[in-house]
Design a protein around this motif. Sequence first.
Motif, short mmCIF file in Angstrom:
data_model
loop_
_atom_site.label_atom_id
_atom_site.label_comp_id
_atom_site.label_asym_id
_atom_site.label_seq_id
_atom_site.Cartn_x
_atom_site.Cartn_y
_atom_site.Cartn_z
N PRO A 1 -28.83 -11.46 32.81
CA PRO A 1 -30.14 -11.12 32.22
C PRO A 1 -31.02 -11.66 33.15
CG PRO A 1 -29.29 -12.96 30.81
CD PRO A 1 -28.16 -12.36 31.88
N ILE A 2 -32.40 -11.38 32.91
CA ILE A 2 -33.56 -11.92 33.74
C ILE A 2 -33.45 -13.54 33.64
CG2 ILE A 2 -36.04 -11.97 34.11
CD1 ILE A 2 -36.09 -9.16 32.68
N ALA A 3 -33.54 -14.00 34.63
CA ALA A 3 -33.44 -15.48 34.97
C ALA A 3 -34.53 -16.24 34.00
CB ALA A 3 -33.08 -15.99 36.23
N PRO A 4 -34.55 -17.21 33.51
CA PRO A 4 -35.68 -17.98 32.92
C PRO A 4 -36.47 -18.46 34.15
CG PRO A 4 -33.45 -18.72 32.11
CD PRO A 4 -33.19 -18.14 33.23
N ASP A 5 -37.49 -18.99 33.67
CA ASP A 5 -38.50 -19.71 34.78
C ASP A 5 -38.06 -21.13 34.79
OD1 ASP A 5 -40.57 -20.89 36.25
OD2 ASP A 5 -42.24 -20.13 35.15
N TRP A 6 -37.17 -21.43 35.79
CA TRP A 6 -36.35 -22.61 36.03
C TRP A 6 -37.49 -23.78 36.51
CZ3 TRP A 6 -32.28 -23.22 33.72
CH2 TRP A 6 -31.42 -22.13 33.39
N GLY A 7 -38.44 -23.41 37.14
CA GLY A 7 -39.66 -24.47 37.58
C GLY A 7 -40.48 -25.12 36.32
N ALA A 8 -40.58 -23.86 35.39
CA ALA A 8 -41.08 -24.38 34.14
C ALA A 8 -40.38 -25.16 33.06
CB ALA A 8 -41.63 -23.13 33.46
N ILE A 9 -38.98 -24.93 33.00
CA ILE A 9 -37.95 -25.84 32.38
C ILE A 9 -38.05 -27.18 32.77
CG2 ILE A 9 -35.56 -25.93 31.61
CD1 ILE A 9 -35.81 -22.82 31.49
N ALA A 10 -38.16 -27.24 34.24
CA ALA A 10 -37.81 -28.50 34.98
C ALA A 10 -38.93 -29.42 34.55
CB ALA A 10 -37.34 -28.29 36.58
N ARG A 11 -40.02 -28.75 34.66
CA ARG A 11 -41.56 -29.48 34.16
C ARG A 11 -41.31 -30.26 33.11
NH1 ARG A 11 -43.44 -25.30 37.62
NH2 ARG A 11 -43.99 -24.11 36.04
N ARG A 12 -40.69 -29.15 32.01
CA ARG A 12 -40.74 -29.87 30.56
C ARG A 12 -39.88 -30.91 30.54
NH1 ARG A 12 -39.10 -24.81 26.93
NH2 ARG A 12 -38.93 -26.23 25.42
N LEU A 13 -38.87 -31.13 31.35
CA LEU A 13 -38.06 -32.28 31.36
C LEU A 13 -38.50 -33.36 32.13
CD1 LEU A 13 -34.56 -30.37 32.25
CD2 LEU A 13 -35.13 -31.56 30.15
N GLN A 14 -39.24 -33.32 33.19
CA GLN A 14 -39.77 -34.35 34.23
C GLN A 14 -40.65 -35.25 33.29
OE1 GLN A 14 -41.23 -32.04 37.39
NE2 GLN A 14 -39.37 -32.75 38.53
N GLY A 15 -40.42 -36.56 33.36
CA GLY A 15 -41.22 -37.61 32.77
C GLY A 15 -40.74 -37.88 31.23
N LYS A 16 -39.44 -37.30 30.92
CA LYS A 16 -39.02 -37.63 29.65
C LYS A 16 -37.88 -38.09 29.37
CE LYS A 16 -42.55 -34.65 28.03
NZ LYS A 16 -42.21 -33.16 27.32
N ARG A 17 -37.70 -38.58 28.47
CA ARG A 17 -36.35 -39.43 27.99
C ARG A 17 -35.54 -38.34 27.37
NH1 ARG A 17 -40.07 -42.77 25.38
NH2 ARG A 17 -39.89 -41.85 23.52
N VAL A 18 -34.42 -37.97 28.36
CA VAL A 18 -33.58 -36.77 28.00
C VAL A 18 -32.32 -37.32 27.51
CG1 VAL A 18 -32.63 -34.78 28.98
CG2 VAL A 18 -34.66 -35.49 29.84
N GLN A 19 -31.54 -36.65 26.28
CA GLN A 19 -30.34 -37.19 26.07
C GLN A 19 -29.49 -36.07 26.03
OE1 GLN A 19 -28.88 -38.92 21.65
NE2 GLN A 19 -30.01 -40.25 23.12
N VAL A 20 -28.17 -35.99 26.68
CA VAL A 20 -27.39 -35.01 26.61
C VAL A 20 -26.30 -35.21 25.73
CG1 VAL A 20 -25.64 -33.84 28.03
CG2 VAL A 20 -27.88 -34.12 28.84
N VAL A 21 -26.17 -34.60 24.63
CA VAL A 21 -25.02 -34.68 23.81
C VAL A 21 -23.72 -33.84 24.16
CG1 VAL A 21 -24.40 -34.91 21.23
CG2 VAL A 21 -26.57 -35.60 21.82
N TRP A 22 -22.73 -34.37 24.73
CA TRP A 22 -21.57 -33.62 25.19
C TRP A 22 -20.45 -33.53 24.08
CZ3 TRP A 22 -21.60 -32.70 30.98
CH2 TRP A 22 -20.34 -31.96 31.17
#
Length: 585
Positions: free
Chosen positions: A196-217
């Motif tokens: 499908p049409i790719a997401p706006d990866w730049g916008a997604i990366a900006r939502r992550l930057q400066g945040k506490r990110v937890q990956v639950v694997w």
Amino acid sequence: MYSDDPLVLELLALLKAYNVRHIVIAPGSRHYPITRSLEHDKGFTLYSVVDERSAGFFALGLIQSIGAPVAALCTSGTASINFGSAVVEAFYQKLPLCVLTPDRLPELLGQMEDQMFPQTNMFRDFTRYVGLLKPVRNPLDRWFVNRVLNEALDALTANGGGPVQINIPILNPAEKGFGTAELPKARVIQRHRHLPIAPDWGAIARRLQGKRVQVVWGQSSPPSAALLAAFDGFTQAFDVLTLADHLSNLNHASRVRLPLLYLHLPAVQAPSMQPDIVITVFGNLVFQDNVNDLFRGSSVEHWQVGEDGDVSDPFRRLSDVFQMSPEQFFCETAKAASAPVSEHGYRRAAFTLVERLPKFLDIYGETAAIGRFLARLPRNSVLHIANSAPMRMAQFYDIDPSVRVLANRGINGIDGSMSAAVGYAASSQQLNFLVIGDLAFFYDMNSLWIRHRPANLRVIVMNNDGGAIMHSSWGSSAQVGMHVSAAHHTSVRGWVESLGIRYVSATNFDELDAALALFTDEAVSDAMVLEVFTEKTSDIVQMKAFYGKIGDDPLGTSPRKRFKKLAKRGLEQVGLLDAAKRILR
């Protein structure tokens, strides 16, 4: 020679085309044309398992060992519904199990026909596809059968994969002869998936930057080199902490040690330790309840990543679903990041907290015995863990990262743990160890009778005369022991020795250490069962005391005094204080 039945020929031709080459067969007669034709074809590897319940889980073990789809074949009637538990487990682990269920003709349903009930809907809610075949009497029938088989076999691995059922009506298994020399060239429908049409990866990366990110694997196979490389880039680009239990098979610098215990630390509840964004990947977790409690009612954003695109919202905070592989997600977000993160403060703070975790007291019991066993696991071996108490207790200890860890965690039932371990070991060259509770062992004891039982299988049975987890939850009344925790005074020894399997046992640390030296010896070439006897009440005391100790003030009193204090508190809650006093003298 192959069967002359065109339905059987089309089935075998397409099984080979879709690389379904390993077939687990339970005995019976309705599938005779299929079985005899499979025996004729050296391109298939066949396994004989009498009990369909075991056969289904044996097939799941094979799937995880060989990394390819496996078929399970039975006769008609109630034999087929005995695959049910394994099919459900395969559905929630997304394992490509192809269930072949021979049947009588639909016209005979309800007409006092032997071994017949409605087989067409029994797995519908937990399969990726149900294919209903028909006898081939003309070209239109053959076209229909070919199309349905293509749809079913493609569904084994499409969109994340999972189990399928193929129902095969056979009027009379002796009706057709066996005079066909070769399989037909069956049509294979190739599926080409458009991205499908790719997401706006730049916008997604900006939502992550400066945040506490937890990956639950969650539960997964050992990650590929490409996935690890993508995850490395992701964790360098953002401040990421990874929660992953032993079933993740993930060894990574961002992963917090002993996550089940980490989540019991009071400091984890502090606002500064709460993530801003939680990203979930892969399967189920041992600590699912703990993260549910932590995130429900919080302001965390939950992003879910997986090829199936299913909506799973356990934290009730789901904001984004990425229907793609985790590898693609991690790779694209890392590439879109403006620059690597300069400081991993969130991860560092979590690692500091973990260093405060106490060690489990070295007092003889179920947990300490499991700990000593895990410390002696040979490198590059395979560890299977049955659900309930052994699963939780294994999370109290580190495991060598070279050891692959497996379990039936899709549904978290105790059934089929040993059958799956036998199936995996049957196609593995590594030493395979299974740690299992007494009730789970007795439930699945038929699996040790499977004729393909491998010499590279070692089973450690934790026998404390019943289900300690259930017992600890509901007190000590006679009704609990009878109907909830299934109290007993039975040893596995008689059954094990009757099968010619080497048996050893332990009732204290000295006996346990001596037994483990033999049990984990890579030079020993025999299958083996080690039965470790502990006392249920003591096991409950130790477990409750340890959980209490994690949140207790670590200063001021000796470990043994703190243990007695916390044990008394725990046993008061379940009505076992008198027993606690006897244990703690």
